[in-house]
Write an enzyme that holds these catalytic residues in place. Structure first.
Site, PDB file in Angstrom:
ATOM      1  CB  CYS A  82      -1.104  -0.058   1.193  1.00  0.00           C
ATOM      2  SG  CYS A  82      -2.414   1.110   0.678  1.00  0.00           S
ATOM      3  CD  GLU A 116      -0.806  -5.540   5.635  1.00  0.00           C
ATOM      4  OE1 GLU A 116      -0.650  -6.239   4.915  1.00  0.00           O
ATOM      5  OE2 GLU A 116      -0.866  -3.842   5.575  1.00  0.00           O
ATOM      6  CG  HIS A 169      -3.615  -3.711   3.641  1.00  0.00           C
ATOM      7  ND1 HIS A 169      -2.501  -3.280   4.003  1.00  0.00           N
ATOM      8  CD2 HIS A 169      -3.943  -2.374   3.013  1.00  0.00           C
ATOM      9  CE1 HIS A 169      -2.201  -1.776   4.103  1.00  0.00           C
ATOM     10  NE2 HIS A 169      -3.824  -1.673   2.887  1.00  0.00           N
TER      11      HIS A 169
END
Lengths: 79, 223
Positions: B87, B197, B195
């Site tokens: 990002c 994560e 994302h």
């Protein structure tokens, strides 16, 4: 000595913000707006007074930080 | 695998990223402040997290890319180190010159925050080896400037060299060729807008992101 840097999108790069502004102008009744391209102006106050040096310095600033030359053009005005 | 995560003022995915690496490697992630000028020794991968570094001033990632630590990150990458940017981290890697192209305002002008379907475009990288090429996975996006822009020559090169890692099944931001993530020429630097994560725990909605970190853990074990 003052320098002004104008950063604009290159031709052919879609400018959604400009499109949105154009649309809003139309809503306000401003007919005949063909295109709107949005950019930014950066004003820099320089300590030195040598025009050639100022131009060289600010150009380097544009190349290194102020403009993303992949998608943006810049122009510099000194004084 | 020893990981380091760069922290800028305005980073907000740094801790999630650190946890994702720790779960796979069992080793503590080094958190590295942007004003440091050198990386800790012994890192196998450096990750640049999501967030809003320096308030997105000037251009997203532009100021962060010129911070002292990024010189070392570029050097680390040039010496063959693995670097991951997610990002805002992707924006920083592009602004640093480690990845080609540009990330512009979303074509719809809106901040998009939702789970999206991604297609794995290649499994031939250390980041994606645990996915199957063509597989569809769910990963969240949360960005205002994720519209990847590349001229036709660059798109062709990315395709020919199998450097597109993920594409959007339903493009949320207008990116060229539906590109969501790419790798560098040596395949060791990857940037992506979604994302992984954030989908790394079944209690938080899914684990499709976990395999990215597992891929890295396997590729960089004892590296």
């Amino acid at each position: 000595m003052k320098a002004r840097v104008f950063v604009t999108l290159k031709n052919g790069v879609l400018d959604p913000q400009g499109e949105a502004v154009k649309h809003a102008l139309g809503t306000l009744g401003f007919d005949g707006v063909n295109t709107v391209r949005q950019g930014k102006m950066i004003e820099i106050d320089l300590a030195h007074t040598d025009v050639a040096k100022a131009e060289a310095d600010v150009t380097e600033m544009c190349e290194k930080l102020l403009a993303n030359t992949v998608i943006e053009n810049y122009s510099v005005e000194i004084g | 695998m020893k990981a380091g995560v760069i922290v800028f003022p305005g980073s907000n995915c740094d801790r999630d990223l650190a946890v994702a690496f720790e779960r796979v490697s069992g080793r503590k992630t080094d958190m590295i402040w942007h004003k440091d000028s050198t990386l800790p020794t012994g890192l196998d991968i450096v990750a640049v997290p999501g967030g809003f570094s320096f308030g997105d001033y000037l251009r997203c990632g532009a100021i962060a890319a010129r911070s002292p630590i990024m010189r070392s990150v570029v050097e680390f990458a040039n010496n063959g180190g693995h670097v991951l940017g997610i990002c805002n981290g992707f924006q920083v890697l592009i602004e640093s010159g480690l990845l080609p192209g540009a990330l512009m305002r979303n074509a719809g002008l809106k901040f998009v925050c939702k789970d999206v379907e991604l297609k794995v475009a290649t499994s031939r990288t250390a980041f994606t080896s645990n996915y199957r090429k063509g597989e569809e996975i769910t990963i969240p996006v949360a960005h205002h400037d994720g519209n990847y822009v590349a001229d036709p020559d660059l798109v062709k090169r990315l395709k020919d060299e199998d450097r597109i890692t993920f594409t959007y099944a339903d493009n949320p931001n207008g990116s060229t060729a539906d590109i969501a993530g790419i790798v560098s020429e040596n395949r060791r630097v990857m940037g992506m807008m979604p994302h992984p994560e954030r989908l790394n725990d079944r209690h938080l909605g899914g684990t499709d992101g976990t395999r990215l970190f597992e891929s890295l853990g396997e590729a960089l074990v004892g590296a």
